[in-house]
Scaffold this motif. Structure first.
Motif, PDB file in Angstrom:
ATOM      1  N   GLN A  85     -45.742 -42.364 -85.762  1.00 17.65           N
ATOM      2  CA  GLN A  85     -45.031 -43.639 -85.604  1.00 17.65           C
ATOM      3  C   GLN A  85     -44.154 -43.911 -86.829  1.00 17.65           C
ATOM      4  OE1 GLN A  85     -45.598 -45.117 -82.531  1.00 17.65           O
ATOM      5  NE2 GLN A  85     -47.048 -43.441 -82.237  1.00 17.65           N
ATOM      6  N   LEU A  86     -44.683 -43.625 -88.020  1.00 13.76           N
ATOM      7  CA  LEU A  86     -43.915 -43.843 -89.251  1.00 13.76           C
ATOM      8  C   LEU A  86     -42.735 -42.877 -89.342  1.00 13.76           C
ATOM      9  CD1 LEU A  86     -46.609 -44.484 -92.015  1.00 13.76           C
ATOM     10  CD2 LEU A  86     -45.466 -46.115 -90.517  1.00 13.76           C
ATOM     11  N   TYR A  87     -42.945 -41.636 -88.924  1.00 16.70           N
ATOM     12  CA  TYR A  87     -41.863 -40.648 -88.939  1.00 16.70           C
ATOM     13  C   TYR A  87     -40.724 -41.104 -88.039  1.00 16.70           C
ATOM     14  CZ  TYR A  87     -39.355 -36.242 -88.319  1.00 16.70           C
ATOM     15  OH  TYR A  87     -38.359 -35.287 -88.263  1.00 16.70           O
ATOM     16  N   CYS A  88     -41.055 -41.762 -86.944  1.00 17.86           N
ATOM     17  CA  CYS A  88     -40.045 -42.220 -85.987  1.00 17.86           C
ATOM     18  C   CYS A  88     -39.470 -43.590 -86.340  1.00 17.86           C
ATOM     19  CB  CYS A  88     -40.634 -42.281 -84.581  1.00 17.86           C
ATOM     20  SG  CYS A  88     -41.140 -40.683 -83.930  1.00 17.86           S
ATOM     21  N   SER A  89     -39.967 -44.216 -87.412  1.00 18.31           N
ATOM     22  CA  SER A  89     -39.467 -45.534 -87.789  1.00 18.31           C
ATOM     23  C   SER A  89     -38.113 -45.391 -88.475  1.00 18.31           C
ATOM     24  CB  SER A  89     -40.451 -46.235 -88.725  1.00 18.31           C
ATOM     25  OG  SER A  89     -40.378 -45.708 -90.038  1.00 18.31           O
ATOM     26  N   ASP A  90     -37.439 -46.518 -88.665  1.00 16.81           N
ATOM     27  CA  ASP A  90     -36.089 -46.484 -89.239  1.00 16.81           C
ATOM     28  C   ASP A  90     -36.078 -46.545 -90.763  1.00 16.81           C
ATOM     29  OD1 ASP A  90     -36.820 -49.092 -89.694  1.00 16.81           O
ATOM     30  OD2 ASP A  90     -35.213 -50.006 -88.511  1.00 16.81           O
ATOM     31  N   ASN A  91     -37.259 -46.407 -91.381  1.00 19.91           N
ATOM     32  CA  ASN A  91     -37.338 -46.484 -92.835  1.00 19.91           C
ATOM     33  C   ASN A  91     -38.328 -45.453 -93.381  1.00 19.91           C
ATOM     34  OD1 ASN A  91     -37.559 -47.162 -95.533  1.00 19.91           O
ATOM     35  ND2 ASN A  91     -37.623 -49.368 -95.174  1.00 19.91           N
ATOM     36  N   PRO A  92     -37.846 -44.384 -94.018  1.00 18.93           N
ATOM     37  CA  PRO A  92     -38.742 -43.334 -94.523  1.00 18.93           C
ATOM     38  C   PRO A  92     -39.627 -43.797 -95.681  1.00 18.93           C
ATOM     39  CG  PRO A  92     -36.507 -42.970 -95.301  1.00 18.93           C
ATOM     40  CD  PRO A  92     -36.438 -44.104 -94.321  1.00 18.93           C
ATOM     41  N   MET A  93     -39.313 -44.963 -96.258  1.00 15.85           N
ATOM     42  CA  MET A  93     -40.129 -45.463 -97.370  1.00 15.85           C
ATOM     43  C   MET A  93     -41.550 -45.773 -96.902  1.00 15.85           C
ATOM     44  SD  MET A  93     -37.157 -47.881 -99.003  1.00 15.85           S
ATOM     45  CE  MET A  93     -37.895 -48.325-100.564  1.00 15.85           C
ATOM     46  N   ARG A  94     -41.723 -45.986 -95.602  1.00 15.74           N
ATOM     47  CA  ARG A  94     -43.060 -46.217 -95.063  1.00 15.74           C
ATOM     48  C   ARG A  94     -43.902 -44.941 -95.143  1.00 15.74           C
ATOM     49  NH1 ARG A  94     -40.351 -49.213 -89.886  1.00 15.74           N
ATOM     50  NH2 ARG A  94     -39.852 -51.185 -90.931  1.00 15.74           N
ATOM     51  N   LEU A  95     -43.260 -43.809 -94.926  1.00 14.10           N
ATOM     52  CA  LEU A  95     -43.957 -42.524 -95.083  1.00 14.10           C
ATOM     53  C   LEU A  95     -44.291 -42.274 -96.543  1.00 14.10           C
ATOM     54  CD1 LEU A  95     -42.046 -39.961 -92.821  1.00 14.10           C
ATOM     55  CD2 LEU A  95     -44.432 -40.649 -92.603  1.00 14.10           C
ATOM     56  N   GLU A  96     -43.370 -42.650 -97.404  1.00 11.61           N
ATOM     57  CA  GLU A  96     -43.531 -42.426 -98.841  1.00 11.61           C
ATOM     58  C   GLU A  96     -44.781 -43.109 -99.381  1.00 11.61           C
ATOM     59  OE1 GLU A  96     -40.155 -42.666-102.160  1.00 11.61           O
ATOM     60  OE2 GLU A  96     -40.805 -44.631-101.474  1.00 11.61           O
ATOM     61  N   ASN A  97     -45.152 -44.230 -98.774  1.00  7.36           N
ATOM     62  CA  ASN A  97     -46.287 -45.012 -99.271  1.00  7.36           C
ATOM     63  C   ASN A  97     -47.635 -44.502 -98.772  1.00  7.36           C
ATOM     64  OD1 ASN A  97     -44.651 -46.778-100.766  1.00  7.36           O
ATOM     65  ND2 ASN A  97     -44.218 -48.021 -98.944  1.00  7.36           N
ATOM     66  N   LEU A  98     -47.624 -43.470 -97.930  1.00  6.76           N
ATOM     67  CA  LEU A  98     -48.887 -42.874 -97.493  1.00  6.76           C
ATOM     68  C   LEU A  98     -49.541 -42.142 -98.665  1.00  6.76           C
ATOM     69  CD1 LEU A  98     -47.907 -41.332 -94.040  1.00  6.76           C
ATOM     70  CD2 LEU A  98     -49.442 -43.269 -94.413  1.00  6.76           C
TER      71      LEU A  98
ATOM     72  N   GLN B 111     -58.409 -34.507 -91.844  1.00  6.38           N
ATOM     73  CA  GLN B 111     -58.516 -33.049 -91.786  1.00  6.38           C
ATOM     74  C   GLN B 111     -57.170 -32.368 -91.522  1.00  6.38           C
ATOM     75  OE1 GLN B 111     -62.576 -31.637 -90.141  1.00  6.38           O
ATOM     76  NE2 GLN B 111     -62.053 -33.401 -88.848  1.00  6.38           N
ATOM     77  N   PHE B 112     -56.155 -32.771 -92.277  1.00  6.30           N
ATOM     78  CA  PHE B 112     -54.839 -32.138 -92.162  1.00  6.30           C
ATOM     79  C   PHE B 112     -54.457 -31.621 -93.543  1.00  6.30           C
ATOM     80  CE2 PHE B 112     -54.939 -35.536 -88.932  1.00  6.30           C
ATOM     81  CZ  PHE B 112     -54.801 -34.754 -87.779  1.00  6.30           C
ATOM     82  N   ASP B 113     -54.792 -30.347 -93.796  1.00  2.74           N
ATOM     83  CA  ASP B 113     -54.665 -29.788 -95.141  1.00  2.74           C
ATOM     84  C   ASP B 113     -53.230 -29.741 -95.648  1.00  2.74           C
ATOM     85  OD1 ASP B 113     -57.374 -29.443 -95.110  1.00  2.74           O
ATOM     86  OD2 ASP B 113     -57.301 -27.310 -94.592  1.00  2.74           O
ATOM     87  N   TYR B 114     -52.250 -29.649 -94.733  1.00  2.00           N
ATOM     88  CA  TYR B 114     -50.879 -29.391 -95.158  1.00  2.00           C
ATOM     89  C   TYR B 114     -49.918 -30.528 -94.846  1.00  2.00           C
ATOM     90  CZ  TYR B 114     -53.225 -24.925 -95.048  1.00  2.00           C
ATOM     91  OH  TYR B 114     -54.136 -23.931 -95.230  1.00  2.00           O
ATOM     92  N   LEU B 115     -50.431 -31.592 -94.244  1.00  2.00           N
ATOM     93  CA  LEU B 115     -49.562 -32.684 -93.822  1.00  2.00           C
ATOM     94  C   LEU B 115     -48.946 -33.425 -95.003  1.00  2.00           C
ATOM     95  CD1 LEU B 115     -48.350 -34.237 -91.489  1.00  2.00           C
ATOM     96  CD2 LEU B 115     -50.438 -35.635 -91.387  1.00  2.00           C
ATOM     97  N   GLY B 116     -49.731 -33.638 -96.061  1.00  2.00           N
ATOM     98  CA  GLY B 116     -49.213 -34.337 -97.235  1.00  2.00           C
ATOM     99  C   GLY B 116     -48.023 -33.625 -97.856  1.00  2.00           C
ATOM    100  N   ASP B 117     -48.144 -32.311 -98.035  1.00  2.00           N
ATOM    101  CA  ASP B 117     -47.042 -31.525 -98.609  1.00  2.00           C
ATOM    102  C   ASP B 117     -45.843 -31.495 -97.669  1.00  2.00           C
ATOM    103  OD1 ASP B 117     -48.378 -30.979-100.949  1.00  2.00           O
ATOM    104  OD2 ASP B 117     -49.139 -29.033-100.268  1.00  2.00           O
ATOM    105  N   ALA B 118     -46.106 -31.445 -96.359  1.00  2.00           N
ATOM    106  CA  ALA B 118     -45.006 -31.427 -95.388  1.00  2.00           C
ATOM    107  C   ALA B 118     -44.225 -32.740 -95.433  1.00  2.00           C
ATOM    108  CB  ALA B 118     -45.546 -31.174 -93.986  1.00  2.00           C
ATOM    109  N   ILE B 119     -44.918 -33.851 -95.559  1.00  3.93           N
ATOM    110  CA  ILE B 119     -44.242 -35.146 -95.625  1.00  3.93           C
ATOM    111  C   ILE B 119     -43.428 -35.252 -96.911  1.00  3.93           C
ATOM    112  CG2 ILE B 119     -44.593 -37.642 -95.821  1.00  3.93           C
ATOM    113  CD1 ILE B 119     -44.942 -36.498 -92.971  1.00  3.93           C
TER     114      ILE B 119
END
Length: 310
Positions: free
Chosen positions: A164-177, A184-192
């Motif tokens: 949902q955050l990836y599809c939002s109009d503001n990437p700063m929301r992803l940045e704050n994760l 259990q997502f070993d590589y998601l943080g680096d991918a973001i």
């Protein structure tokens, strides 16, 4: 009796997986959601129309190809309603992790009863190198499968939230994760993190990928365009992009090259790479999306690793 469904990251691996003769049917997720506009409602009519419009405009994908390759496989997924165990085979890179989020989001809405598990390539045999699923042996693939990660309801809800955050109009929301380690997502943080670096840098208006294209051109001095492509693919970090995506990126940067035979940058290309001038005004396009965000409405500060809104 439980039944199995495998969802893979692409046709090459699907062919490989079928040779393993594991139980269950195999569906291929044929998309590249790391590029172009995305909507949260995966699988909806508006979602597929948005995706086709992007692929047709930027990659000359025909409607017949899109229906035959992407929609037909998606409809096959929709028709697989009986399987209560669904295994996802996705890589560690940006390309695959974004696709993985979308698939989990769809499953969370449409297959609430199913156990969802994840198989991802990783370091094998103590090697520091990350291996792709197609690079490991059949025995190692079977081991990865046997040790697959069963996602909890919290994992599934978190993946849907990140989508949902990836599809939002503001990437700063992803940045704050900051809570990737709780799931259990070993590589998601680096991918973001790598995804956020795809917004233009404040230093020269090019993003991390575009700067790397210029860097490989200058440092490797490829003798031709094929040599440049080879250098880029070998030194792209964890983006996981293919030659068609890079070919499109090179075309955008074409004015910064004097030649592709051999590959040489213009003087301006070199000064841009050095951060002495910006190419932002030449690159800006108000129709380019990364997820739900307009690419050129934001800048990436390479000093603070933060996104700035223009």
């Amino acid at each position: 009796m439980s039944s199995l469904l495998h969802i893979t990251n692409g046709d090459n691996f699907t062919a490989r997986l079928q040779k393993l003769n594991l139980k269950g049917d195999v569906i291929t997720w044929r998309e590249m959601l790391c590029e172009g506009k995305t909507l949260t409602n995966v699988g909806s009519e508006s979602f597929w129309k948005t995706r086709f419009d992007f692929l047709h405009k930027n990659y000359k994908v025909s409607k017949s190809w899109f229906i035959e390759k992407t929609l037909k496989e998606y409809r096959s997924l929709c028709n697989h309603k009986q399987q209560d165990q669904i295994v996802l085979w996705f890589e560690y890179d940006v390309f695959c992790q974004i696709n993985m989020l979308a698939v989990i989001s769809w499953l969370s809405a449409n297959r609430k009863y199913a156990e969802i598990s994840l198989v991802c390539s990783r370091n094998v045999d103590g090697s520091p190198k990350m291996h792709r699923l197609n690079e490991v042996s059949e025995e190692q693939l079977r081991t990865l499968y046997e040790n697959r990660t069963v996602l909890t309801q919290d994992d599934i809800e978190y993946a849907d939230y990140v989508w949902q955050l990836y599809c939002s109009d503001n990437p700063m929301r992803l940045e704050n994760l900051s809570d990737f380690n709780n799931f259990q997502f070993d590589y998601l943080g680096d991918a973001i993190k790598s995804h956020l670096k795809r917004f233009p840098s404040i230093a020269n208006g090019l993003n991390d990928m575009e700067n790397n294209i210029l860097k490989q051109s200058l440092e490797k001095k490829p003798m031709d365009r094929n040599g440049l492509m080879d250098a880029i693919l070998k030194n792209q970090g964890n983006l996981g992009f293919g030659d068609t995506q890079y070919d499109r990126a090179i075309k955008r940067l074409k004015p910064l090259f004097t030649s592709f035979d051999p590959v040489r940058l213009t003087r301006k290309g070199k000064t841009i790479l050095e951060g002495k001038t910006s190419y932002y005004s030449y690159m800006r396009n108000n129709d380019v999306y990364l997820g739900g965000s307009l690419k050129y409405n934001f800048l990436y500060n390479t000093d603070s690793d933060r996104i700035l809104k223009l």
